[in-house]
Scaffold this motif. Structure first.
Motif, mmCIF file in Angstrom:
data_model
loop_
_atom_site.group_PDB
_atom_site.id
_atom_site.type_symbol
_atom_site.label_atom_id
_atom_site.label_comp_id
_atom_site.label_asym_id
_atom_site.label_seq_id
_atom_site.Cartn_x
_atom_site.Cartn_y
_atom_site.Cartn_z
ATOM 1 N N GLY A 1 0.813 -1.205 0.000
ATOM 2 C CA GLY A 1 0.000 0.000 0.000
ATOM 3 C C GLY A 1 0.845 1.254 0.000
ATOM 4 N N ARG B 1 3.307 12.979 -3.774
ATOM 5 C CA ARG B 1 1.953 12.640 -3.345
ATOM 6 C C ARG B 1 1.955 11.381 -2.483
ATOM 7 N NH1 ARG B 1 -2.373 14.667 -6.656
ATOM 8 N NH2 ARG B 1 -2.018 16.240 -5.076
ATOM 9 N N VAL C 1 3.572 12.185 0.897
ATOM 10 C CA VAL C 1 2.597 12.882 1.731
ATOM 11 C C VAL C 1 1.572 11.883 2.281
ATOM 12 C CG1 VAL C 1 0.664 14.519 1.636
ATOM 13 C CG2 VAL C 1 2.887 15.171 0.710
ATOM 14 N N GLY C 2 1.172 10.935 1.443
ATOM 15 C CA GLY C 2 0.222 9.907 1.882
ATOM 16 C C GLY C 2 0.772 9.082 3.034
ATOM 17 N N GLN C 3 2.070 8.768 2.989
ATOM 18 C CA GLN C 3 2.695 8.050 4.102
ATOM 19 C C GLN C 3 2.651 8.899 5.372
ATOM 20 O OE1 GLN C 3 4.292 4.787 4.393
ATOM 21 N NE2 GLN C 3 2.752 4.742 2.802
ATOM 22 N N GLU D 1 0.629 11.518 6.107
ATOM 23 C CA GLU D 1 -0.742 11.704 6.601
ATOM 24 C C GLU D 1 -1.232 10.444 7.322
ATOM 25 O OE1 GLU D 1 -2.261 14.825 3.102
ATOM 26 O OE2 GLU D 1 -2.475 12.674 2.810
ATOM 27 N N GLY D 2 -1.009 9.300 6.692
ATOM 28 C CA GLY D 2 -1.502 8.047 7.269
ATOM 29 C C GLY D 2 -0.782 7.675 8.555
ATOM 30 N N LEU E 1 -1.941 9.902 11.363
ATOM 31 C CA LEU E 1 -3.258 9.553 11.904
ATOM 32 C C LEU E 1 -3.185 8.294 12.778
ATOM 33 C CD1 LEU E 1 -6.192 10.237 12.177
ATOM 34 C CD2 LEU E 1 -6.675 8.844 10.171
ATOM 35 N N GLN E 2 -2.362 7.324 12.395
ATOM 36 C CA GLN E 2 -2.201 6.152 13.263
ATOM 37 C C GLN E 2 -1.648 6.577 14.624
ATOM 38 O OE1 GLN E 2 0.188 3.200 11.215
ATOM 39 N NE2 GLN E 2 -1.584 2.348 10.181
ATOM 40 N N PRO F 1 -9.286 5.643 14.282
ATOM 41 C CA PRO F 1 -9.875 6.889 13.791
ATOM 42 C C PRO F 1 -10.715 6.716 12.521
ATOM 43 C CG PRO F 1 -7.550 7.185 14.290
ATOM 44 C CD PRO F 1 -7.821 5.710 14.367
ATOM 45 N N THR G 1 -13.266 9.159 9.811
ATOM 46 C CA THR G 1 -13.183 10.551 9.339
ATOM 47 C C THR G 1 -13.568 11.529 10.452
ATOM 48 O OG1 THR G 1 -15.462 10.381 8.557
ATOM 49 C CG2 THR G 1 -13.721 10.030 6.920
ATOM 50 N N THR H 1 -10.717 12.548 12.804
ATOM 51 C CA THR H 1 -9.487 12.929 12.112
ATOM 52 C C THR H 1 -9.399 14.436 11.919
ATOM 53 O OG1 THR H 1 -9.490 10.814 10.966
ATOM 54 C CG2 THR H 1 -8.182 12.567 9.982
ATOM 55 N N PRO H 2 -8.303 15.015 12.357
ATOM 56 C CA PRO H 2 -8.138 16.459 12.160
ATOM 57 C C PRO H 2 -7.635 16.734 10.746
ATOM 58 C CG PRO H 2 -6.173 15.580 13.169
ATOM 59 C CD PRO H 2 -7.130 14.420 13.011
ATOM 60 N N ARG H 3 -7.574 17.985 10.445
ATOM 61 C CA ARG H 3 -6.902 18.375 9.210
ATOM 62 C C ARG H 3 -5.403 18.128 9.422
ATOM 63 N NH1 ARG H 3 -9.458 22.029 5.474
ATOM 64 N NH2 ARG H 3 -8.085 21.869 3.692
ATOM 65 N N ILE H 4 -4.755 17.501 8.454
ATOM 66 C CA ILE H 4 -3.323 17.218 8.579
ATOM 67 C C ILE H 4 -2.597 17.967 7.464
ATOM 68 C CG2 ILE H 4 -1.544 15.424 8.561
ATOM 69 C CD1 ILE H 4 -3.792 13.428 9.425
#
Lengths: 706, 197
Positions: free
Chosen positions: A454, A594, A597-599, A601-602, A605-606, A634, A636, A639-642
């Motif tokens: 992923g 991108r 950034v996805g790594q 953000e994810g 959140l973890q 978490p 949606t 979840t805060p804005r990241i």
């Protein structure tokens, strides 16, 4: 057109977005049976008798006597049996395996196990058995305390965390060619192959492991799939038919590994000007019933235990101990989140004690190039602690925002952190990973055992090869991670795939380009038939690490991060709601921004989930909330804005400057959130900060102040 | 049992108390719908039932008789959300993706970020931190229908936006709501989750 630094879409994206991607539960083989594990229901004791209370017709039944090789899950220390023999050491330990063509009948089959229970150990502080202990010493800690103006002490605790990959663990074992082929949801095909060879008594050429599309791992599919693959293989070999074993969510949560709970005791000396004079840390990890990867988790934990701060006098003591609970194992961050949570909350408490601005205190002590870490590693120019700290403070207008929130129900907190990329110490040299590149008519095919779980490994590795060969991205194929086909490029763990395996592929591509010269791939293949280039890992520098004294260069490089979290406290429900997190992270070079950034953000959140929601409730050694209804990750709504800010301070031995990115983001969010809660006036020293805990904490504090 | 599956009337033999999820993956051979938890919490098995997002793990197969079910395969790779999930980082490991896209497809066009947040609250993603998913939904909502979308065979977006009607003989929409499934999804997620702590 070069692809590095561009947001090329992930190459497997459309298959995933259309539902065409084949995960292990989507695979079917003719004559396939379903498999099931019968597990212990006590935490500790002897097995007296196993009684099968069903008609065995049509069933395949396997116990430890059916194991043709050694009854162990081979990893670091071979102490974990594949199937319990006379003794069980944790709840949900595998005892018996069943297979049947009909799932309903399989599930209905009743087995009774009689035990002779003995007294289990649940409290790591009272464990009789130490799996591994580590000592790090630098300078003279006692002398450091003598020159300190203030000495600050504290104890910090964190609990288990469950991975909750959305696809549970699963494999299909297929008897083939006098051996076995396993298709599975897994991170490390060669770990599974090695373990299978030992337990099945088969040579590697008879054991093939193929990664199916994998629905998330986060470390939870690093070592665990070995035992599951062994179970399915035993059933398949005995029945002579393919056997599929897919855990349901409850079994996955009860039986598989978790993040290690930790107790960290910290004592630091600091001058009035804020300079650290001594750091003394004691780390205790709860390993669960068997060793698994605990020694290495402990290593990473203790090496990161000072946080990203310079200090001449450091003492770190770490140990990981046995308890009668399911074994804990790899989870994104691998020991570093536990110790850096303690380090960063402690840093905040030091700032309070000194009456000093927490940013200033960190600025004074943050690592600079040329400083040495706890293990004595001299840091290079790719050290970015100050840079990410200042960037995060500037982006969030930290000081002013913090002042403006005073007296409201909002708090703002910050954490500075780092993460060593790749295996610890001489690990990469010992792994001696290989990667290959095969010339094709159109371009090249990547042959590595690194798995895309992923994170986007397929795409990023293809970008590295495409740009190095000077070919378009669609000229590069990535072979499936199949031990029958690809070399062992090491496990997909430790933030190492892009940096280490990507580096090997870059070297392969340089060599391939030199070899084919001015010819096109097609022309070259006409003249020379085939070209495969293989490269093996070699240490880029002469640096060494001594694994007995813990002196030397622990990692090739470090990634750096600073997170700022804003939270809101609900005085009615005692909930802490994250409002906004800013994550500033130096990952060397974002090869695909991108996806990087996805790594981030994810991973962030973890970390927020770990900080606020995720609590594994263990009752008598059993996970009491083994379902998504009450183990809360978490959504949606949680979840805060990241906001992610990437800093690129390149590592000269990484491909295009890349360092590791996978784990770093997890380290920062928990202490940043905790420090935001501390800003609200709550003395948080343990995670998760559930409403119940916050209520108790605020009750205690107001009672104390009366 | 007769029902409309991805725009086509089908007749599928399976026990009425089987989970719709198992019938789709098994009897119908549509493995794009995933199981994440089997208890209606994660949303990986989200499909559209008469245009409404439901958890297929909580719907007994008997309840879809005479109704219309749309799975990820029914979007035929032509729905703007599918492309946007790929380009905007809305998919990583991909297991939540089919369910997430189906839930997003049930959202009205022009949904605000907050609408999207609430609308996707029943779908857990453990990889992305949801930001990539918000970007994808925003982009898909902005996207004009492509040439593909306007072709008569490509009912993807229209089917999901308006929902296809139950057959004339079918019971009224209200009475056939799969209670367990919809109830779970309709509760404000934060509240329902807390109650169970």
């Amino acid at each position: 057109m070069p692809t590095i630094g561009r947001n090329v879409p992930r190459c497997d994206g459309m298959e995933k977005a259309t539902g065409a991607a084949r995960y292990v539960d989507d695979l079917a083989f003719p004559g396939m049976l379903h498999g099931r594990t019968v597990r212990s229901t006590i935490a500790c004791g002897r097995i007296r008798r196993v009684n099968l209370l069903f008609d065995p017709a049509g069933f395949t039944v396997v116990d430890h006597r059916d194991i043709p090789g050694r009854n162990v899950v081979a990893l670091i220390v071979d102490d974990q049996p594949c199937l319990a023999e006379r003794v069980v050491r944790h709840i949900a330990e595998p005892v018996l395996l069943l297979a049947h063509a009909d799932r309903e009948r399989l599930i209905a089959a009743d087995v009774d196990i009689e035990y002779e229970p003995s007294e289990p150990v649940f409290d790591p502080l009272h464990s009789p058995k130490v799996f591994k202990s580590v000592a790090i010493d630098k300078g003279d800690v006692e002398a450091g305390f003598r020159v300190a103006d203030e000495i600050v002490e504290g104890e910090y605790r964190v609990g288990h965390q469950e991975h909750v990959y959305i696809e549970t663990n699963g494999v299909v074992a297929v008897p083939e060619n006098g051996g076995i082929t396993v298709h599975g949801s897994l991170q490390c095909p060669y770990y599974v192959q090695k373990a299978l060879c030992v337990v099945l008594g088969l040579p590697p050429e008879k054991v093939r492991v193929v990664q199916a599309e994998t629905g998330g791992g986060f470390g939870g599919k690093e070592e665990y799939p070995s035992i599951l693959a062994a179970h399915a293989s035993l059933l398949a070999l005995k029945s002579g038919r393919p056997v599929k074993m897919i855990y349901d969510r409850a079994e996955d949560m009860e039986a598989t590994t978790k993040r290690h709970p930790a107790v960290v005791r910290t004592r630091t000396g600091v001058t009035r000007a804020g300079r650290l004079t001594a750091i003394d840390v004691d780390v205790l990890l709860d390993g669960g019933a068997y060793t698994t990867l605990s020694p290495v988790v402990l290593s990473r934990g203790v090496i990161h235990a000072t946080g990203p701060y310079r200090c001449d006098n450091v003492r770190v003591r770490g140990r990981v101990v046995m308890t009668n609970t399911p074994p804990n194992g790899a989870f994104r961050g691998f020991g570093a989140p536990q110790t850096q949570f303690a380090a960063e909350v402690h840093m905040e408490r030091m700032a309070e004690r000194l009456g000093m601005d927490p940013v200033k205190l960190r600025e004074v002590n943050a690592f600079r190039a040329g400083d040495t870490t706890a293990t004595g590693q001299a840091l290079g120019r790719d050290t970015s602690a100050l840079k990410v700290l200042r960037e995060a403070v500037k982006r969030t207008d930290f000081r002013r925002r913090r002042r403006s929130l005073r007296g409201t129900n909002r708090g703002l907190g910050l954490a500075l952190f780092f993460h060593g990329a790749g295996f610890t110490g001489s690990g990469e040299v010992r792994l001696a990973s290989k990667a290959s590149l095969e010339l094709t008519e159109r371009g090249a095919r990547i042959l590595v055992s690194s798995t895309d779980i992923g994170q986007g490994a397929r795409t990023v590795l293809a970008q590295i090869v495409a740009d190095t060969l000077g070919l378009p991205l669609d000229a590069i194929e990535v072979a499936r991670a199949d031990t029958g086909r690809v070399p062992d490029s090491g496990p997909t763990v430790a933030s190492r795939t892009t940096m280490v395996v990507g580096g090997l592929l870059q070297r392969c591509a340089v060599e391939m380009k030199r070899t084919i010269g001015r010819l096109t791939p097609r022309q070259y293949l006409r003249r020379h038939r085939a070209l495969v280039v293989t490269r093996q890992y070699e240490a880029p520098t002469a640096a060494t690490f001594d694994e007995t004294t813990y002196r030397g260069d622990a990692y090739g490089t470090y990634a750096w991060g600073c997170d700022v979290a804003e939270v809101e406290f609900d005085p009615v429900t005692y909930e802490i709601r994250p409002v906004r997190v800013t994550a500033v992270q130096d990952i060397g070079k974002a090869l695909n921004p991108r996806m990087a950034v996805g790594q981030i953000e994810g991973g962030t959140l973890q970390g927020i989930g770990y900080a606020l929601l995720e609590e594994v409730v263990v009752r008598d050694g059993r996970m009491a909330n083994a379902q998504l209804t009450n183990y809360i990750v978490p959504t949606t709504m949680d979840t805060p804005r990241i906001d992610v800010v990437i800093v690129e301070n390149g590592y000269r031995h990484g491909p295009f400057g890349a360092k590791g990115v996978g784990e770093l983001p997890f380290d920062g969010a928990p202490p940043a959130v905790a420090n935001a809660v501390r800003h609200l006036g709550l003395d948080v020293r343990s995670l998760p900060m559930t409403p119940e805990r916050i209520m108790m904490l605020s009750g205690q504090q107001s009672a104390g102040s009366r | 049992m007769r029902f409309v599956l991805n725009g086509r009337e089908v007749d599928v033999k399976a026990h009425g108390m089987k989970r719709l999820l198992d019938v789709l993956r098994g009897e119908c051979g549509l493995t794009g719908t995933k199981e994440g938890c089997g208890e209606g919490e994660c949303g990986a098995c989200t499909v559209l039932l008469d245009g409404q997002a439901v958890n297929a793990c909580l719907v007994p197969f008997g309840q879809v008789r005479g109704h219309s079910v749309t799975t990820i395969e029914g979007l035929r790779g032509r729905h703007p959300l599918q492309r946007a999930f790929v380009t905007e980082g809305g998919t990583q490991c991909g297991v939540c993706t089919p369910g997430m896209i189906m839930a997003a497809a049930a959202l009205p066009k022009g949904a605000t970020r907050e609408d999207v947040r609430v609308g996707l609250a029943g779908n857990i993603c453990r990889c992305t931190g949801y930001e990539g998913i918000y970007r994808a939904v925003r982009k898909a909502h902005r996207a004009r229908p492509t040439a593909h979308d306007s072709r008569p065979t490509a009912h993807g977006s229209r089917l999901t936006a308006q929902g296809s009607r139950p057959t004339a003989q079918g019971p009224s929409r209200r009475s056939t709501r799969p209670k367990s499934g919809l109830a779970a999804r309709r509760q404000p997620p934060a509240a329902s989750r807390k109650g169970s702590r």
